[in-house]
Scaffold this motif. Structure first.
Motif, PDB file in Angstrom:
ATOM      1  N   MET A   1     -29.969 -19.669   2.744  1.00 38.10           N
ATOM      2  CA  MET A   1     -30.539 -20.524   3.783  1.00 38.10           C
ATOM      3  C   MET A   1     -31.894 -21.070   3.328  1.00 38.10           C
ATOM      4  O   MET A   1     -32.225 -22.226   3.561  1.00 38.10           O
ATOM      5  CB  MET A   1     -30.694 -19.750   5.100  1.00 38.10           C
ATOM      6  N   HIS A   2     -32.656 -20.228   2.664  1.00 39.82           N
ATOM      7  CA  HIS A   2     -33.954 -20.650   2.167  1.00 39.82           C
ATOM      8  C   HIS A   2     -33.778 -21.730   1.099  1.00 39.82           C
ATOM      9  O   HIS A   2     -34.506 -22.747   1.087  1.00 39.82           O
ATOM     10  CB  HIS A   2     -34.706 -19.435   1.598  1.00 39.82           C
ATOM     11  N   ASP A   3     -32.840 -21.510   0.205  1.00 40.41           N
ATOM     12  CA  ASP A   3     -32.568 -22.511  -0.829  1.00 40.41           C
ATOM     13  C   ASP A   3     -32.108 -23.834  -0.196  1.00 40.41           C
ATOM     14  O   ASP A   3     -32.498 -24.908  -0.649  1.00 40.41           O
ATOM     15  CB  ASP A   3     -31.495 -22.008  -1.812  1.00 40.41           C
TER      16      ASP A   3
ATOM     17  N   LEU B   1     -33.889 -27.531  -0.396  1.00 41.75           N
ATOM     18  CA  LEU B   1     -33.168 -28.695  -0.868  1.00 41.75           C
ATOM     19  C   LEU B   1     -33.310 -29.843   0.128  1.00 41.75           C
ATOM     20  O   LEU B   1     -33.408 -31.002  -0.260  1.00 41.75           O
ATOM     21  CB  LEU B   1     -31.687 -28.376  -1.080  1.00 41.75           C
ATOM     22  N   ARG B   2     -33.342 -29.551   1.378  1.00 43.96           N
ATOM     23  CA  ARG B   2     -33.514 -30.595   2.390  1.00 43.96           C
ATOM     24  C   ARG B   2     -34.912 -31.193   2.299  1.00 43.96           C
ATOM     25  O   ARG B   2     -35.086 -32.385   2.542  1.00 43.96           O
ATOM     26  CB  ARG B   2     -33.312 -30.032   3.792  1.00 43.96           C
TER      27      ARG B   2
END
Length: 155
Positions: A145-147, A151-152
């Protein structure tokens, strides 16, 4: 040879027989022989004038009979001591058997508690491993989720 009826008084029968004054009194009372008086030199008198008149010389048969009586009494005391010792050992055996039963009972209780604790430890270990796996899965999901959030931000 001297016979019981021909007894001659000597000064100190203690030295001749090896008996104590009370044992001599007891033996004489049993045998119905004349009892020496308390002043007959049982305590070791130094009077030489009456040295032969206060001591009793007994025949060989009389000495054998007295020794037999003494041996019987000694054997009776020995049997009594042996009986008391055996009774004491029996009491001790009974006490040790009771103590042994109590210790076995306590050991059984401790082993039962130990078994309960082993099962509880196994259950907690299994629960720990399950929670550790879940934690690892949650950490991986959090990283994913952190990755994704990173990316967003860069997209």
């Amino acid at each position: 040879m001297l016979f019981a009826q021909d007894a001659v008084q000597l000064q100190n029968p203690l030295l001749e027989t090896g008996f104590t004054a009370s044992e001599i009194q007891e033996l004489l009372s049993i045998s119905d022989l004349p009892t020496p008086s308390p002043n007959s030199g049982l305590e070791g008198s130094n009077s030489n004038s009456n040295s032969n008149s206060n001591r009793v010389i007994y025949s060989v048969d009389e000495r054998k009979r007295r020794r037999m009586i003494s041996n019987r009494e000694s054997a009776r005391r020995s049997r009594w001591r042996k009986k008391k010792h055996l009774e004491n050992l029996t009491v001790q055996v009974n006490q040790l058997e009771i103590q042994n039963r109590e210790l076995k009972k306590r050991l059984g209780s401790v082993l039962g508690q130990c078994h309960v604790l082993w099962r509880e430890n196994d259950r907690l270990t299994t629960e720990y491993l399950g929670l550790q796996a879940r934690h690892s899965d949650l950490c991986q999901a959090l990283l994913v989720m952190h990755d994704m959030s990173l990316l967003r931000i860069f997209d």
